[in-house]
Design an enzyme around this catalytic site. Structure first.
Site, PDB file in Angstrom:
ATOM      1  N   GLU A  41       0.777  -1.373   0.218  1.00 15.47           N
ATOM      2  CA  GLU A  41      -0.058  -0.245   0.045  1.00 15.47           C
ATOM      3  C   GLU A  41       0.766   1.047  -0.211  1.00 15.47           C
ATOM      4  OE1 GLU A  41      -3.467   1.600   2.650  1.00 15.47           O
ATOM      5  OE2 GLU A  41      -2.168   0.256   3.989  1.00 15.47           O
ATOM      6  N   LYS A 111      -9.127   2.658  -2.760  1.00 21.01           N
ATOM      7  CA  LYS A 111      -9.438   2.432  -1.085  1.00 21.01           C
ATOM      8  C   LYS A 111     -10.938   2.487  -0.613  1.00 21.01           C
ATOM      9  CE  LYS A 111      -7.090   2.049   3.142  1.00 21.01           C
ATOM     10  NZ  LYS A 111      -5.781   2.648   4.285  1.00 21.01           N
ATOM     11  N   CYS A 145      -6.041  -3.418   2.598  1.00 20.03           N
ATOM     12  CA  CYS A 145      -5.481  -2.597   3.977  1.00 20.03           C
ATOM     13  C   CYS A 145      -6.027  -2.861   5.026  1.00 20.03           C
ATOM     14  CB  CYS A 145      -4.485  -1.252   4.812  1.00 20.03           C
ATOM     15  SG  CYS A 145      -3.564  -1.573   5.805  1.00 20.03           S
TER      16      CYS A 145
END
Length: 224
Positions: A41, A111, A145
């Site tokens: 990430e 994300k 994540c």
């Protein structure tokens, strides 16, 4: 499909170093015979600079595309380019780009769930869609994540046929020791899919990154 997860120690706020280091690691991974290589990430700037973030970020993924599109074609590998801090429409997103062996962008994903405990939502915009895509005929998906804590994302993608779900991350040591492995193995088991998780490693500005990148099969077994 042979996969390689790059566990990278990037430097906070130093995209020049990080791009060069990422390219070096992708080349090393491809040399092992990997069909797919994935990065962690926000490897371009680290997770994440509190100052000058917009100035340090990519623009519409231009640099990632210019770097990893030709590299994927040169090496003949698929590259899931982790995620980068990326400015689009005047806002900053945590964006992932995926390239096939021909160097074409086959997926981009912002994300969805930002890590509010560290204030990510104060600097980044929330993503609003999921993606699935094919690499070498295999249907894949991607989360980033903190997304791993929301099982509905994995369920949606597997219902759309995803057999492999990539998970670039920047997990902290504090949460990683207790949650990283058990959550990822659970996602693999409950969705009968492969999980490929590439994590950051090393001391960051505000935390120690956990590392422990792994590949998990649909039985929940860690195979690498």
């Amino acid at each position: 499909m042979r996969v390689s997860a790059i566990q990278m120690d990037m430097k906070l706020g130093e995209p020049e170093y990080n791009f060069a280091h990422a390219v070096e690691l992708v080349r090393r991974a491809a040399a092992t015979g990997a069909d797919v290589v994935t990065l962690p990430e926000t490897w371009n700037v680290g997770f994440f600079p509190s100052e000058n973030l917009e100035a340090l970020s990519d623009r519409e993924g231009e640099r990632v595309k210019a770097t990893f599109g030709p590299l994927a074609k040169e090496l003949g590998v698929n590259i899931v380019a982790g995620s980068v801090s990326n400015v689009r429409g005047g806002k900053i997103y945590n964006t992932s780009y995926t390239f096939n062996r021909q160097g074409e962008v086959v997926a981009d994903y912002d994300k969805t769930h930002l890590f509010t405990p560290m204030g990510e939502h104060h600097s980044f915009e929330f993503g609003e869609r999921l993606v699935t895509f094919e690499l070498d005929g295999v249907r894949c998906g991607i989360v980033i994540c903190y997304d791993i804590r929301f099982p509905e994302l994995y369920r949606i993608m597997t219902l759309e046929g995803a057999q492999v779900i990539f998970t670039p991350a920047s997990f902290t040591m504090a949460t990683g020791t207790e949650h990283w492995e058990c959550i990822l193995r659970t996602r693999a088991i409950e969705n009968a899919c492969y999980i490929l998780a590439a994590d950051q490693i090393g001391q960051k500005h505000e935390f120690l990154a956990y590392g422990h990148s792994m590949v998990i099969d649909p039985w929940g077994t860690i195979i690498a």
